[in-house]
Design an enzyme around this catalytic site. Structure first.
Site, PDB file in Angstrom:
ATOM      1  N   THR A   1       3.940   2.825   5.475  1.00  0.00           N
ATOM      2  CA  THR A   1       2.550   2.334   5.418  1.00  0.00           C
ATOM      3  C   THR A   1       1.691   3.220   6.311  1.00  0.00           C
ATOM      4  O   THR A   1       2.149   3.646   7.377  1.00  0.00           O
ATOM      5  CB  THR A   1       2.421   0.865   5.893  1.00  0.00           C
ATOM      6  OG1 THR A   1       1.035   0.573   6.165  1.00  0.00           O
ATOM      7  CG2 THR A   1       3.202   0.566   7.164  1.00  0.00           C
TER       8      THR A   1
ATOM      9  N   ARG B   1      -5.812  -2.465   7.906  1.00  0.00           N
ATOM     10  CA  ARG B   1      -5.648  -3.901   7.649  1.00  0.00           C
ATOM     11  C   ARG B   1      -6.130  -4.707   8.850  1.00  0.00           C
ATOM     12  O   ARG B   1      -7.312  -4.970   8.964  1.00  0.00           O
ATOM     13  CB  ARG B   1      -4.198  -4.233   7.329  1.00  0.00           C
ATOM     14  CG  ARG B   1      -4.063  -5.545   6.597  1.00  0.00           C
ATOM     15  CD  ARG B   1      -2.698  -5.694   6.008  1.00  0.00           C
ATOM     16  NE  ARG B   1      -2.596  -4.929   4.781  1.00  0.00           N
ATOM     17  CZ  ARG B   1      -2.690  -5.464   3.569  1.00  0.00           C
ATOM     18  NH1 ARG B   1      -2.842  -6.756   3.424  1.00  0.00           N
ATOM     19  NH2 ARG B   1      -2.613  -4.740   2.504  1.00  0.00           N
TER      20      ARG B   1
ATOM     21  N   ASP C   1       1.723  -0.318  11.580  1.00  0.00           N
ATOM     22  CA  ASP C   1       1.765  -1.602  12.279  1.00  0.00           C
ATOM     23  C   ASP C   1       3.103  -2.321  12.091  1.00  0.00           C
ATOM     24  O   ASP C   1       3.136  -3.539  11.885  1.00  0.00           O
ATOM     25  CB  ASP C   1       0.613  -2.492  11.786  1.00  0.00           C
ATOM     26  CG  ASP C   1       0.685  -2.747  10.286  1.00  0.00           C
ATOM     27  OD1 ASP C   1       1.424  -2.021   9.599  1.00  0.00           O
ATOM     28  OD2 ASP C   1       0.018  -3.672   9.807  1.00  0.00           O
TER      29      ASP C   1
ATOM     30  N   ASP D   1      -0.629   2.231   7.980  1.00  0.00           N
ATOM     31  CA  ASP D   1      -1.163   1.421   9.081  1.00  0.00           C
ATOM     32  C   ASP D   1      -0.388   1.568  10.392  1.00  0.00           C
ATOM     33  O   ASP D   1      -0.920   1.277  11.460  1.00  0.00           O
ATOM     34  CB  ASP D   1      -1.173  -0.068   8.689  1.00  0.00           C
ATOM     35  CG  ASP D   1      -2.032  -0.342   7.469  1.00  0.00           C
ATOM     36  OD1 ASP D   1      -2.845   0.536   7.106  1.00  0.00           O
ATOM     37  OD2 ASP D   1      -1.889  -1.425   6.872  1.00  0.00           O
TER      38      ASP D   1
ATOM     39  N   ASP E   1       5.393  -4.561   6.714  1.00  0.00           N
ATOM     40  CA  ASP E   1       6.039  -5.813   7.131  1.00  0.00           C
ATOM     41  C   ASP E   1       5.870  -6.933   6.105  1.00  0.00           C
ATOM     42  O   ASP E   1       6.726  -7.814   6.006  1.00  0.00           O
ATOM     43  CB  ASP E   1       5.558  -6.242   8.526  1.00  0.00           C
ATOM     44  CG  ASP E   1       4.097  -6.628   8.539  1.00  0.00           C
ATOM     45  OD1 ASP E   1       3.284  -5.883   7.964  1.00  0.00           O
ATOM     46  OD2 ASP E   1       3.768  -7.681   9.109  1.00  0.00           O
TER      47      ASP E   1
ATOM     48  N   GLY F   1       0.837  -1.201   0.000  1.00  0.00           N
ATOM     49  CA  GLY F   1       0.000   0.000   0.000  1.00  0.00           C
ATOM     50  C   GLY F   1       0.873   1.252   0.000  1.00  0.00           C
ATOM     51  O   GLY F   1       1.755   1.381   0.842  1.00  0.00           O
TER      52      GLY F   1
ATOM     53  N   ARG G   1       1.434  -4.938  -4.962  1.00  0.00           N
ATOM     54  CA  ARG G   1       1.724  -6.175  -4.229  1.00  0.00           C
ATOM     55  C   ARG G   1       2.271  -7.145  -5.268  1.00  0.00           C
ATOM     56  O   ARG G   1       2.075  -6.929  -6.469  1.00  0.00           O
ATOM     57  CB  ARG G   1       0.465  -6.695  -3.554  1.00  0.00           C
ATOM     58  CG  ARG G   1      -0.159  -5.594  -2.678  1.00  0.00           C
ATOM     59  CD  ARG G   1      -1.199  -6.061  -1.716  1.00  0.00           C
ATOM     60  NE  ARG G   1      -1.973  -4.922  -1.213  1.00  0.00           N
ATOM     61  CZ  ARG G   1      -1.570  -4.102  -0.244  1.00  0.00           C
ATOM     62  NH1 ARG G   1      -0.406  -4.297   0.347  1.00  0.00           N
ATOM     63  NH2 ARG G   1      -2.332  -3.099   0.143  1.00  0.00           N
TER      64      ARG G   1
HETATM   65  O1  F6P Z   1      -1.515  -1.506   4.125  1.00  0.00           O
HETATM   66  C1  F6P Z   1      -2.089  -0.330   3.705  1.00  0.00           C
HETATM   67  C2  F6P Z   1      -3.538  -0.535   3.372  1.00  0.00           C
HETATM   68  O2  F6P Z   1      -4.044   0.718   2.945  1.00  0.00           O
HETATM   69  C3  F6P Z   1      -4.392  -1.117   4.502  1.00  0.00           C
HETATM   70  O3  F6P Z   1      -4.756  -0.154   5.437  1.00  0.00           O
HETATM   71  C4  F6P Z   1      -5.544  -1.693   3.734  1.00  0.00           C
HETATM   72  O4  F6P Z   1      -6.125  -2.773   4.424  1.00  0.00           O
HETATM   73  C5  F6P Z   1      -4.896  -2.182   2.463  1.00  0.00           C
HETATM   74  O5  F6P Z   1      -3.709  -1.441   2.301  1.00  0.00           O
HETATM   75  C6  F6P Z   1      -5.744  -2.033   1.250  1.00  0.00           C
HETATM   76  O6  F6P Z   1      -5.068  -2.577   0.178  1.00  0.00           O
HETATM   77  P1  F6P Z   1      -5.540  -2.457  -1.343  1.00  0.00           P
HETATM   78  O7  F6P Z   1      -5.340  -1.034  -1.759  1.00  0.00           O
HETATM   79  O8  F6P Z   1      -4.660  -3.400  -2.068  1.00  0.00           O
HETATM   80  O9  F6P Z   1      -6.975  -2.847  -1.342  1.00  0.00           O
END
Ligand code: F6P
Length: 331
Positions: free
Chosen positions: A129, A175, A133, A131, A106, A14, A75
């Site tokens: 990120t 997340r 986390d 998040d 992570d 992300g 990803r």
């Molecule tokens: O890890 C960052 C994040 O924005 C999370 O908060 C969220 O769950 C996820 O990515 C969403 O991912 P995507 O944009 O692939 O749906």
């Protein structure tokens, strides 16, 4: 001391506001040390496909204030295939990359560790990120901006909630972690905050969140009521939770999913500074020989932290704020 002639950087997972500021700091620091820098596009996909660009100082001009990432992010399921990490290491070797900096969360660091089994160069992570986390750093790049973005939206929802004396459930990203939700909930003066850290909610177990609503109504009568709900807190999501609550208490509850707006926007000052500091520190530490570490910041100081431990989930959401929110009956 390490001799690095060619350094690569990529942004993965992300995207987070401040990633560009970090790329800029890496390029400027490396250039000052006469190191050539290349940037892989689309995260690890660009590494596997050898899709990259040289990064010169003009590429990083005027990007410190821009959200997203000039290198693009993604990803990378291909890296999770059995031969993925070895293929990635081979690409690094073929391109004579002495060291790679991965800006991500992570999950991206797990991918980096897998590559290390096949790669003789140096690998270092920088936490990026929204998040927050990631263990080993107080804050990740992007968290501060996402918090302000969420707050801006929640404040606006409060205006209309107040006008209509409505109950709103506002879903925030994270997340499986509640950093963003707790921080935004506290700063917005939310009446209730729901995070995965407080246990799982189920349709059969709504009482703990209904009681505070009923309590507030007894106390104040009809009034606006904002519940911040971290994503993945309820099966079926926050819209399903709003519907279940509406049915259970007989008062209409509205859901608002903030979604990807939280990932965009110009990074706030704190993120630009953190990103600059950690990007520069990562290059400096690589030159000192650092490998398989993450460049983080703890108590204002740049520190190295083992990449392998960044996903251990030992960093807890602020226990003081959790306790206070519980004390005022809003958790
Ligand atoms: O890890 C960052 C994040 O924005 C999370 O908060 C969220 O769950 C996820 O990515 C969403 O991912 P995507 O944009 O692939 O749906």
């Amino acid at each position: 001391m390490s001799t690095i002639k060619r350094l690569a950087v990529l942004t993965s997972g992300g995207d987070a506001p401040g990633m560009n500021a970090c790329i800029r700091a890496i390029q400027l620091t490396a250039s000052a040390c006469n190191i050539e820098v290349i940037g892989f596009h689309h995260g690890f996909n660009g590494l596997l496909e050898q899709e990259y660009q040289s990064l010169h100082s003009h590429h990083v001009d005027n990007i410190i204030q821009r959200g997203g990432t000039i290198l693009k992010s993604a990803r990378c399921p291909a890296l999770e295939q059995t031969d993925g990490p070895a293929r990635a290491a081979e690409a690094l070797q073929q391109l004579n990359i002495d060291a790679l900096i991965v800006i991500g969360g992570d999950g991206s660091f797990r991918g980096t560790l897998a590559i290390s089994k096949h790669y003789s160069g140096q690998l270092i992570g920088v936490p990026g990120t929204i998040d927050n986390d990631v263990d080993g750093t107080d804050n990740t790049i992007g968290f501060a901006t996402a918090l302000d973005t969420a707050l801006d939206a929640i404040d606006k929802i409060r205006d209309t909630a107040d006008a209509f004396e409505r109950i709103f459930l506002v879903e925030l990203m994270g997340r499986h972690s509640g950093y963003l939700s707790l921080a935004a909930g506290i700063a917005a003066g939310a009446e209730q905050i729901i995070c995965p850290e407080f246990g799982t909610l189920s349709p059969a177990n709504l009482k703990p969140i209904i009681t505070p609503i009923q309590h507030a109504q007894l106390l104040k009568g009809k009034a606006s009521y904002i519940m911040i709900v971290a994503e993945n807190s309820y099966p079926g999501g926050t819209t399903a939770l709003a519907e279940a609550l509406t049915e259970a208490i007989g008062i209409e509850c509205r859901a608002c999913i903030l979604g990807h707006i939280q990932r965009g926007g110009s990074p706030v000052g704190a993120d630009r500074i953190l990103a600059t500091k950690l990007g520069a520190y990562a290059v400096e530490q690589l030159l000192q020989g650092a490998n398989l570490m993450m460049a983080g910041e703890v108590n204002g100081e740049a520190v190295l932290y083992p990449l392998a431990k960044t996903g251990d989930r030992t960093k807890a959401i602020d226990p003081f704020l959790v306790r206070w929110q519980q004390q005022i009956g809003s958790l």
